[in-house]
Motif scaffolding. Structure first.
Motif, mmCIF file in Angstrom:
data_model
loop_
_atom_site.group_PDB
_atom_site.id
_atom_site.type_symbol
_atom_site.label_atom_id
_atom_site.label_comp_id
_atom_site.label_asym_id
_atom_site.label_seq_id
_atom_site.Cartn_x
_atom_site.Cartn_y
_atom_site.Cartn_z
ATOM 1 N N PRO A 28 26.330 33.756 44.586
ATOM 2 C CA PRO A 28 26.928 34.406 43.216
ATOM 3 C C PRO A 28 26.613 33.485 42.223
ATOM 4 C CG PRO A 28 28.604 35.124 45.020
ATOM 5 C CD PRO A 28 27.410 33.948 45.808
ATOM 6 N N TRP A 29 26.856 31.999 42.547
ATOM 7 C CA TRP A 29 26.706 31.034 41.472
ATOM 8 C C TRP A 29 25.235 30.761 40.997
ATOM 9 C CZ3 TRP A 29 30.640 30.057 38.444
ATOM 10 C CH2 TRP A 29 32.090 30.247 39.206
ATOM 11 N N ALA A 30 24.333 31.253 41.799
ATOM 12 C CA ALA A 30 23.016 31.175 41.271
ATOM 13 C C ALA A 30 22.827 32.152 40.146
ATOM 14 C CB ALA A 30 22.134 31.844 42.254
ATOM 15 N N TYR A 31 23.934 33.045 39.540
ATOM 16 C CA TYR A 31 24.000 33.979 38.703
ATOM 17 C C TYR A 31 25.360 33.452 37.869
ATOM 18 C CZ TYR A 31 20.797 36.256 41.562
ATOM 19 O OH TYR A 31 19.673 36.708 42.438
ATOM 20 N N ARG A 32 25.653 32.315 37.486
ATOM 21 C CA ARG A 32 26.702 31.728 37.062
ATOM 22 C C ARG A 32 27.166 32.382 35.811
ATOM 23 N NH1 ARG A 32 23.588 27.168 37.543
ATOM 24 N NH2 ARG A 32 25.137 26.539 39.417
ATOM 25 N N THR A 33 26.251 32.774 35.000
ATOM 26 C CA THR A 33 26.277 33.172 33.484
ATOM 27 C C THR A 33 27.280 34.500 33.868
ATOM 28 O OG1 THR A 33 24.528 32.110 32.553
ATOM 29 C CG2 THR A 33 25.677 33.983 31.497
ATOM 30 N N SER A 34 26.477 35.349 34.716
ATOM 31 C CA SER A 34 27.085 36.561 34.923
ATOM 32 C C SER A 34 28.591 36.366 35.638
ATOM 33 C CB SER A 34 26.353 37.564 36.086
ATOM 34 O OG SER A 34 26.680 38.640 36.388
ATOM 35 N N VAL A 35 28.606 35.564 36.465
ATOM 36 C CA VAL A 35 30.059 35.314 37.031
ATOM 37 C C VAL A 35 31.111 34.557 36.196
ATOM 38 C CG1 VAL A 35 31.410 33.825 38.651
ATOM 39 C CG2 VAL A 35 29.169 34.573 39.305
ATOM 40 N N LEU A 36 30.703 33.835 35.129
ATOM 41 C CA LEU A 36 31.574 33.476 34.254
ATOM 42 C C LEU A 36 32.042 34.658 33.184
ATOM 43 C CD1 LEU A 36 30.247 29.932 33.724
ATOM 44 C CD2 LEU A 36 32.182 30.483 34.912
ATOM 45 N N LEU A 37 31.102 35.251 32.807
ATOM 46 C CA LEU A 37 31.549 36.546 31.941
ATOM 47 C C LEU A 37 32.225 37.581 32.538
ATOM 48 C CD1 LEU A 37 27.687 36.864 30.015
ATOM 49 C CD2 LEU A 37 29.849 35.931 29.237
ATOM 50 N N GLY A 38 32.353 37.250 33.961
ATOM 51 C CA GLY A 38 33.291 38.324 34.551
ATOM 52 C C GLY A 38 34.429 38.082 34.304
ATOM 53 N N TYR A 39 34.862 36.884 34.291
ATOM 54 C CA TYR A 39 36.300 36.453 34.179
ATOM 55 C C TYR A 39 37.191 37.048 33.037
ATOM 56 C CZ TYR A 39 35.143 33.030 37.809
ATOM 57 O OH TYR A 39 34.850 32.582 39.042
ATOM 58 N N PRO A 40 36.399 36.994 31.578
ATOM 59 C CA PRO A 40 37.227 37.556 30.450
ATOM 60 C C PRO A 40 37.176 39.075 30.724
ATOM 61 C CG PRO A 40 35.070 36.394 29.958
ATOM 62 C CD PRO A 40 35.420 36.103 31.313
#
Length: 275
Positions: A28-40
């Motif tokens: 999942p962290w290969a797509y870290r932008t998507s992961v980080l945007l998921g938190y907000p």
């Protein structure tokens, strides 16, 4: 003189499983932008659900279906958080592996396909654990999360949550195995997602549903993946604690058996595409 047969020890057999768990954590962290945007996104959802449930209760005094506003808001916070962790995106789904022709690589590995998938998804769930901190933290900030009613309820909630993980992953795997009969599973996945989200009680507690719909939801495995641990947390396990945990365990056995049976049929239909 014949050489003695060397059988792999437990550590040797466990190593490839742990390797899949690690890959599941890192992918999942290969797509870290998507992961980080998921938190907000999770934080906003939790805040909005809290506002909506308070608005629903604004015109009522006391409890609705035996539930006060604090429990309703707390259920929404935990429901969104659990669903966000257990229902992780299938980066390594069987369907995508079949479509891309990579399933042939999976079949050459030293562990079975179902074990690979479960190990990978375990890692993906571990990688999604920061979502718990975001969801619960937001719930505390908006004042929508109450602690469990007792230490015992908290302990059994954790036990039920582990069983819920198994139910969730086995259900998802069973649906993914359909890709061996039809590689285009978009419609199946969409239907599965809608039914699972609603019938699991992730959005609406089953105790708010009409009797006929609650009965239908109780006959499906989805409620064992979300509603059961939440109901235990809030001291309302369906049928009592032993029965609620027993139903979860039963679904694990049934779904595990179904996955094994479907895979025994599907493995004879493997058609590798691509390079």
């Amino acid at each position: 003189m014949a050489r003695p047969v060397v059988r792999p020890g437990p550590r040797s057999r466990l190593r490839p499983v742990l390797s899949q768990v690690r890959i599941g954590m890192l992918t999942p962290w290969a797509y870290r932008t998507s992961v980080l945007l998921g938190y907000p996104a999770v934080a906003v959802q939790v805040a909005l659900y809290s506002v909506v449930w308070r608005a629903i209760y604004a015109g009522h005094e006391g409890e609705v279906a035996g539930t006060d506003v604090r429990t309703a808001v707390g259920y929404a916070v935990l429901g969104l958080t659990i669903a966000g962790v257990l229902n992780t995106s299938p980066y390594h789904s069987i369907a995508s592996r079949v479509r891309e022709g990579l399933i042939g690589v999976d079949l050459t590995r030293p562990i079975g396909l179902l074990t690979q998938n479960l190990a990978f998804q375990t890692g993906a769930v571990v990688a999604a654990l920061p979502t718990v901190a975001v969801g619960l933290g937001t719930g505390l900030v908006v004042g929508g999360l109450a602690p469990p009613r007792s230490a015992g309820a908290a302990g059994w909630f954790v036990v039920s949550l582990l069983l819920a993980f198994a139910v969730s992953q086995l259900t998802t795997m069973l649906m993914a195995l359909a890709s061996f009969w039809t590689m285009e599973v978009g419609g199946i996945n969409m239907t599965f997602f809608v039914v699972r989200t609603f019938m699991s009680g992730a959005i609406l507690p089953l105790w708010f549903m009409p009797d006929w719909l609650r009965t239908a939801a109780g006959a499906l495995p989805f409620q064992a993946s979300t509603y059961t641990p939440l109901s235990i947390y809030f001291g309302r396990p369906p049928g009592g604690l032993p029965a609620a945990l027993g139903v979860q365990a039963l679904w694990i056995v049934v779904l595990g058996g179904l996955c094994a049976w479907v895979w025994s049929r599907a493995r004879h239909r493997v058609v590798v595409q691509g390079g």
